[in-house]
Design a protein around this motif. Structure first.
Motif, PDB file in Angstrom:
ATOM      1  N   UNK A   1      47.500  37.682  44.015  1.00 16.82           N
ATOM      2  CA  UNK A   1      47.754  36.350  44.060  1.00 16.82           C
ATOM      3  C   UNK A   1      45.819  36.325  43.286  1.00 16.82           C
ATOM      4  N   UNK A   2      44.866  36.863  44.108  1.00 15.84           N
ATOM      5  CA  UNK A   2      43.195  36.350  43.629  1.00 15.84           C
ATOM      6  C   UNK A   2      42.418  38.026  43.201  1.00 15.84           C
ATOM      7  N   UNK A   3      40.956  37.509  42.985  1.00 20.46           N
ATOM      8  CA  UNK A   3      40.849  39.178  42.200  1.00 20.46           C
ATOM      9  C   UNK A   3      38.900  38.351  42.688  1.00 20.46           C
ATOM     10  N   UNK A   4      38.047  39.555  42.748  1.00 16.40           N
ATOM     11  CA  UNK A   4      36.720  39.520  42.816  1.00 16.40           C
ATOM     12  C   UNK A   4      36.073  40.485  41.970  1.00 16.40           C
ATOM     13  N   UNK A   5      35.387  39.975  40.719  1.00 10.15           N
ATOM     14  CA  UNK A   5      34.321  41.162  40.893  1.00 10.15           C
ATOM     15  C   UNK A   5      33.009  41.075  41.006  1.00 10.15           C
ATOM     16  N   UNK A   6      32.807  42.801  41.462  1.00 13.25           N
ATOM     17  CA  UNK A   6      31.584  42.888  42.350  1.00 13.25           C
ATOM     18  C   UNK A   6      31.354  43.905  41.557  1.00 13.25           C
ATOM     19  N   UNK A   7      29.435  44.268  41.902  1.00 12.39           N
ATOM     20  CA  UNK A   7      29.556  44.934  41.576  1.00 12.39           C
ATOM     21  C   UNK A   7      28.286  46.198  43.396  1.00 12.39           C
ATOM     22  N   UNK A   8      28.354  46.811  43.267  1.00 11.29           N
ATOM     23  CA  UNK A   8      27.402  47.458  44.559  1.00 11.29           C
ATOM     24  C   UNK A   8      26.139  48.352  43.828  1.00 11.29           C
ATOM     25  N   UNK A   9      24.823  48.177  44.143  1.00 10.95           N
ATOM     26  CA  UNK A   9      23.975  47.791  44.264  1.00 10.95           C
ATOM     27  C   UNK A   9      23.167  49.097  45.421  1.00 10.95           C
TER      28      UNK A   9
END
Length: 94
Positions: free
Chosen positions: A70-78
Motif C-alpha cells: 500500500x505504500x512505497x518510498x523512493x530512495x538512493x544510497x550514497x
C-alpha cells in the motif's frame, strides 16, 4: 563502514511521513530497519521488496514497498567513503 546506515529525508518526504497515521508510520519504520541494517540497502532480503526505479540504472534510485504494497518510498544510497547514507526522496501511501 557498514550498517546501520544514516537515513536522511527530503523535507517534503519527511513532512508526508509525519502526516501518516501512527500505525502506518510504525510499519514504515519496520521496513526501514530492514533496509537500514542490510549490508547492501538495494538487497535487504526477502521480507522487503526493493526494485530499481529504472532497470537501466542499477545503482540509481530504488523503490521499497511497505504495508503489503500500500505504500512505497523512493530512495538512493550514497556510497561515500565517509558518512554513507540512505536518502529518502519520495514517500507515498494509500
Amino acid at each position: 563502514m557498514g550498517p546501520p546506515w544514516k537515513i536522511d529525508w527530503r523535507t517534503d518526504a519527511g513532512a508526508y511521513r509525519d502526516s501518516l497515521p501512527k500505525d502506518v508510520r510504525e510499519t514504515l519504520v519496520e521496513a526501514l530497519v530492514d533496509v537500514n541494517t542490510a549490508p547492501d540497502p538495494y538487497r535487504p532480503g526477502p521480507d522487503i521488496p526493493v526494485e530499481p526505479e529504472r532497470s537501466t540504472r542499477f545503482r540509481g534510485p530504488h523503490i521499497f514497498y511497505f504495508d503489503s504494497g500500500r505504500g512505497w518510498a523512493r530512495f538512493t544510497f550514497v556510497r561515500r567513503s565517509e558518512d554513507p547514507q540512505i536518502v529518502i526522496e519520495e514517500l507515498f501511501w494509500q
